[in-house]
Every structure is written in C-alpha cells, then in structure tokens.
Enzyme design. Sequence first.
Site, PDB file in Angstrom:
ATOM      1  N   ASP A 180       1.005  -1.299  -0.273  1.00  0.00           N
ATOM      2  CA  ASP A 180      -0.122   0.393  -0.087  1.00  0.00           C
ATOM      3  C   ASP A 180       0.819   1.248   0.638  1.00  0.00           C
ATOM      4  OD1 ASP A 180      -2.303   1.473  -0.241  1.00  0.00           O
ATOM      5  OD2 ASP A 180      -3.280   0.399   1.909  1.00  0.00           O
ATOM      6  N   ASP A 185     -10.865   1.877  -2.865  1.00  0.00           N
ATOM      7  CA  ASP A 185     -11.565   1.718  -2.372  1.00  0.00           C
ATOM      8  C   ASP A 185     -13.179   1.085  -2.007  1.00  0.00           C
ATOM      9  OD1 ASP A 185      -8.918   0.709  -0.582  1.00  0.00           O
ATOM     10  OD2 ASP A 185      -8.749   3.183   0.361  1.00  0.00           O
TER      11      ASP A 185
HETATM   12  C1  DGJ Z   1      -5.540   1.849   1.645  1.00  0.00           C
HETATM   13  C2  DGJ Z   1      -6.475   0.607   0.962  1.00  0.00           C
HETATM   14  O1  DGJ Z   1      -6.579   0.989  -0.299  1.00  0.00           O
HETATM   15  C3  DGJ Z   1      -7.280   0.106   1.780  1.00  0.00           C
HETATM   16  O2  DGJ Z   1      -7.829  -1.111   0.688  1.00  0.00           O
HETATM   17  C4  DGJ Z   1      -6.460  -0.408   3.231  1.00  0.00           C
HETATM   18  O3  DGJ Z   1      -5.645  -1.704   3.202  1.00  0.00           O
HETATM   19  C5  DGJ Z   1      -6.181   0.825   3.925  1.00  0.00           C
HETATM   20  N1  DGJ Z   1      -5.068   1.448   2.365  1.00  0.00           N
HETATM   21  C6  DGJ Z   1      -5.318   0.526   5.282  1.00  0.00           C
HETATM   22  O4  DGJ Z   1      -5.041   1.738   5.235  1.00  0.00           O
END
Ligand code: DGJ
Length: 724
Positions: free
Chosen positions: A476, A546
């Site tokens: 990430d 997300d």
């Molecule tokens: C952003 C990501 O897009 C999410 O899926 C998740 O992993 C969060 N970060 C965790 O902090």
Amino acid sequence: MITFDDRTDTFHLTNGLVSYVLTLAKTKYLLHRYWGPAIAEYHEPDPIPTPYRSFNLNQIPGDWRFSLTELPQELPAAGYGDFRPPALAITQANGAQYVLPTFQSYRIMAGKPELPGLPATQASDDEAETLIITLADAVAGVTVQLYYTIFKDLGIICRHQTVQNTGTQAFTIDQCASASLDISPQALDMITLNGADLKEAQIARQPLHPGIQEINSIRGFSSPQHQPFFALAEPAATEISGLVYAMHLVYSGNFSGTVDVDQFGMIRAQLGIAPDHFSWILAPGETFVSPEAVLNCSAAGLNGLSQNFHQLYRQHLLPKAWQDRPRPIVLNTWEAMYMDVSLAKIKAQAVAAAQAGIEVFVLDDGWFGERNDATSSLGDWQANLDKLPGGIPAVAKIVHNAGLKFGLWFEPEMISEKSQLYRQHPDWTLHVPGYPIVEGRTQYVLDLSRKEIQDFIVQTLSKYLQTGDIDYIKWDANRQLASLYSPNLPPERQGELSHRYMLGLYHVLATLTQRFPRVLFEGCCSGGGRFDPGMLRYMPQTWASDNTDPNCRMTIQNGFSLLYPPLVITAHVSASPNEQTGRKTALATRFAVTQCANLGYELDLTQLSPPELTAITDQISYAKQWRRLVQLGTFYRLPTPDQNHLFWEMISADQQHVTVLVYQRLAPANPGFPRYHLAYLDPAGQYRRADRIYGGDELMQVGLTLPPVHEDFYTEILNFTRVH
Ligand code: DGJ
C-alpha cells in the site's frame, strides 16, 4: 517488420496490423509521416509541401522554404523555433536552452532491449523487432537514441528515448518525453481516464480543440486523478468500430500527456515524465533513459484498443509466473476489522473463509507497532504482540492450519512521526529544511532515492518473506509526495528527486520480486491511486478502488477495462450497506460485478446469516468454475440501449464459453423491450444457454431481449456454451 528505403530515406515499421512511417528531410531531420492501420508498402507518394511563408523561421540559413516550425517531427526539441510542446529540452553548460539533434545512423535488432532501471514490456527475438535511430547535436554534446519496438501480432509499437552526454561538459535535461508525434489535421475526440480517491477511472471524451489539452500528475505517483493514458478517436468511433489511437506510459511517477492542436490543425501527441518538478544533470559519458510509452492503434474501436492493451500486458509485461495464472480468491480483513485485529478474530475469519472455499487470508493494516489508528507506527514492521501473541508466525500458523494461504499488508514507502524508525532516523523522510513536513494521513514519505532506505525496505520485507510463511503481499501507499527535498542530493540536483524516488522504488520491487517469485504481490495506493503498467511489471494485480459499492464499481472497472485485463483488477465483495456510499445492494449484485475481475471478499464472515454464508459458498464455487474464462479469456464492453445499463461480455480462450453481465442501475418505470447484442462470436456457431440454442448470428444481430426487472442495481449473468 522494419525496413529502410534509402531512395526515399524512409523507415516503415509494419506487422500487417499497423504501420508507422518516418522519413528524413534533407537526409538529417527526422519527420513523422504516418501511424495507423497497416499499409503494405510506403512509396512516399507525396512529399510534404514546404510552401514559402513570410514569417516562418528557417533552421537552414538561406533556405526560406524549410521550416521546422511547421513540419511534422518525431523528436521536436526546444530552442530552434518549433514553438509546439517539445519532446526534448536541454540547458547547455553555457545556459543556452537549445538543442537540435539530427540523424546519424540506425540499426534494427530482433526482440526488444530492456530499459535499465525501469519497468518495460518484454519480447523475445521472434516476438518483436526494434528500430534504434541515433540523432546527435555535436555542439551541445547530446546524442539521442529513439527506440521503436513493433510486436509481431499486436497493433502496438513501444517507444522510449535515451539521451547521452557525448560532450565534455555537463548539461541539464529539462524535458524528455517518451513519445511524441505529429498527426495530420483531423477531427478527433480525446478520451482520458480521470477521477479521485473512491472514483477512479471515470471515462471522459471530448473533441480536440485548438491549443494544448493536458492530463498529468505531479503528485509523485501516477495518481487516481489521471491515468497516464489518452486515446484519440474518430468522432464516430464506438466500442465496436472506428479508428482509435492511444498512448499509455509504463511509469508510476509524475507524467504529462499533451495533445496540441496548432495553427494548421496539426495534432502533436506526446507522453512522458512531467516537465514540472523535473530536471536532470547529465555528466559527460552518462545516459538518461526515459520510461516506455505504449502506442496502440486499432481500427476496431475501443474494444480493439483494449484487446491490444490486455494482450500486451498479459503476455509481455506481467511477471512470467503470473501471466497465465488465475488468481486465488482472497478474504481481506480491512473492512471486517480495520486496525482492531486479534488472533481470535483472525482464527474465526480464517475458519469461516476456508469453509466458504476462500483460498488466501490477507491480514491488512493494524498488525504492527502501536498501530491502533492511522497516526502511528509506519516503519515499525514488528507485530504487535498484545494483539497478536506469537507474532506473524502464530498468525501464519492459524491461517495455514485452516487450509489457506497467508497474505500480509505493508506500506513500506511510508513512515509515521510516532514510530521508532522516525526516532532513529528523523532524516529519512522527504522534507524541506526549515519547514514543517507536509503530512498526509498523518504520515511522511521515506526518501526512496537513498540507497540505505531502499536496503532497509528490502531487508525488512525479505526477513518476513524468507520464512516461507507469507504467500501474498499487499503493498500500500497512502499519501502523495510533497516536501520534495533530499539531503542526499546537491542543490542543483533536487529536480531529480521525484524520478530518483521512482527508480529507487523500482529497484526495491525488482529485488524483492526476483528474490521471491512465488509470492503474489498486489499493488494498492489508497485504492487505485497508482494503477499503472509500471507497477504491474512487478506486482501482477492492483486493488482498483476502496470504493466497493457495486454501482460505483461497475463504472470504475468499466473504465480500467479500457486498459487492463480482468486478471489484474482486484475487486472485493463487501458488506451492505456499503461503507463508502451507504447504499444497500443485493449480495448477488456485489458478487456479479466483482467476479468479472479478480474476485475477493472483504467483510466479516462471522456476522453473516447461514443463508448468506451458503450464498457466498455457492458464489465461490461458481467463481472457481468460471475464473479461467474471466481472467484468461477476452473481456469486452458492449453498447447498451441506454445509459442506465452496462453490458459486458467475456469469452473463454478456447471460444467455447461465453458469459455476459447486464447491469441495470435503476429500475425504469414502464420499460420498453431493449435488445442486447452480443459481439465477437462465430456467426456460424451454435450456443446453448439452459435448454435453448442460439445461433451466433442471432445473438449478435437479433440480440437478447430480457424481461424487465423492477429492481435497482440489478445484475443478470448469462452463460452460453458453444455446441457447434
Ligand atoms: C488504503 C487501502 O486502499 C485499503 O484497502 C486499506 O489497505 C487501507 N489503506 C489500510 O490502511
């Protein structure tokens, strides 16, 4: 595939699908002549007219008719009076902003060379051929090599350029595009993928107009705001037909894509590293390599374009081990637990996941340091033993004992101020001396241009990966770059930082993925904020957004499908009402949308009712049966009778199975009887669905008439098997 005609000084690259033609004016100026559907032979029928114009600039003294101000160029450079956007801008040691590289030589090689330090597509000697044209400016000490790779069976040409200092003094590169070419005047629409966090990959289409139209990112990453891509389409081009050109950058950092329509309607299309926040000092003997641009041309509309991209990325970009491998079905803990993770919860979820048929359990954020919210602990990659007694080995054991593979979340490029790592190395962040560091999600960015920081990341992750406990990494990155300053670079080289950051990141990714080829890496960047071909070279799948609301996801996946095959687009079924929109949708709808990509789940399985768990178990066994078709077959967006519907079709690699998804956003009142026309089938074939037989011609020409359904966010999946 590549020829040079020395009677006309013309290069012709063709593979029977596309042609790309370059010519030399006065034996030294490299001009662009043609890019489009293949022509068998290029005879240079009409030379470019060079009319006398009173107020043009003339680069050859006394030759009033020759003017690079208006000629279609292949490497337009700044300083000599082209005035359109340059593909190369240099400041010489004496301060002159001038360079005019002219033709020296060329060579043709089988296959495709690698781009040192950068991700790029790959091809063996029998899959592609590469033309390398050398241009030079002896006064400036600049030698440029233009690379063109044509693939044997794709409508694709890949380009990049290298700039070498062959002089005796350093100079500065102010701009170095990966590809630039001038298209003759015509009406074209510009198609781009724009968006934001939670709204990635929204398709926009507008007619070109005089002046410069630009998409870019100076956020350090390719960004959800703009994909490093644009297409130019005939106004009449649809998903199914019409001429479309596109450029896509194999790069994950700052970029700029410009289309300039000049005084004569001539169209200059250009893509490369953004000139803002960029400069590069090149010492004598050094070489700068631009990222690669993919040039795609299809006469078969946007689906034709997509098929070229999909095939190129699947066969020539993804790490070999993952090119033809259907992806495992994942359960991710983020929306189920957020940072409140514990061994008990993990065990309960893993057991339920295994019972449902899920294959990988991914422990997301919250497992390390003092990480109870987003304000701390990035950089402290040791498990929190209060939450997880026994640490990651204990978690891995629980997950493996449940019969699942184990995945772990990292955000390796970032550091929290509240962390041991920051206390030990406060100078490791990007920061401008004298100013507070600009925060994003209360975190800072590690200076990946520095070797010791690259080594720290490689060592930290290697320690975990070499235990063999981890099968999958979610990588990430949750903020964009600012406070751009590195104490490691001298003042005059600070403009190199953004690109050096990317080179550092690519080095880290190349090292880890070569060392641990068995591990499946998933890229993520606050959702799909760094979804680009550069990342895909190392990480063969990307978390697209997300936003897991199926109504939004349809649009997002539809947009990404312009460029990327379903295999690399990850999508999760999450809880209803949806976390991001509050919208309630049926479990069947959430599944129908996500199974058209790389399917996973992201919800608390222990909170589901027995019928929901049974439904999920059935979904997973269905997905296992069909994922080869979805992920290794072909994916098409098909026209719908109205904006309220989306229609996707997927055909298995052996052409024996076809699945379509019809999505209805809102239930219409008093609906008519629209028809849904399939495409890309064998018109003479016979296809069975349930107890009915349809001719391929019927499905395509007559189409399907579906009964009206009074349900919002409704999906229908229809499967056909070829019987003749
Ligand atoms: C952003 C990501 O897009 C999410 O899926 C998740 O992993 C969060 N970060 C965790 O902090």
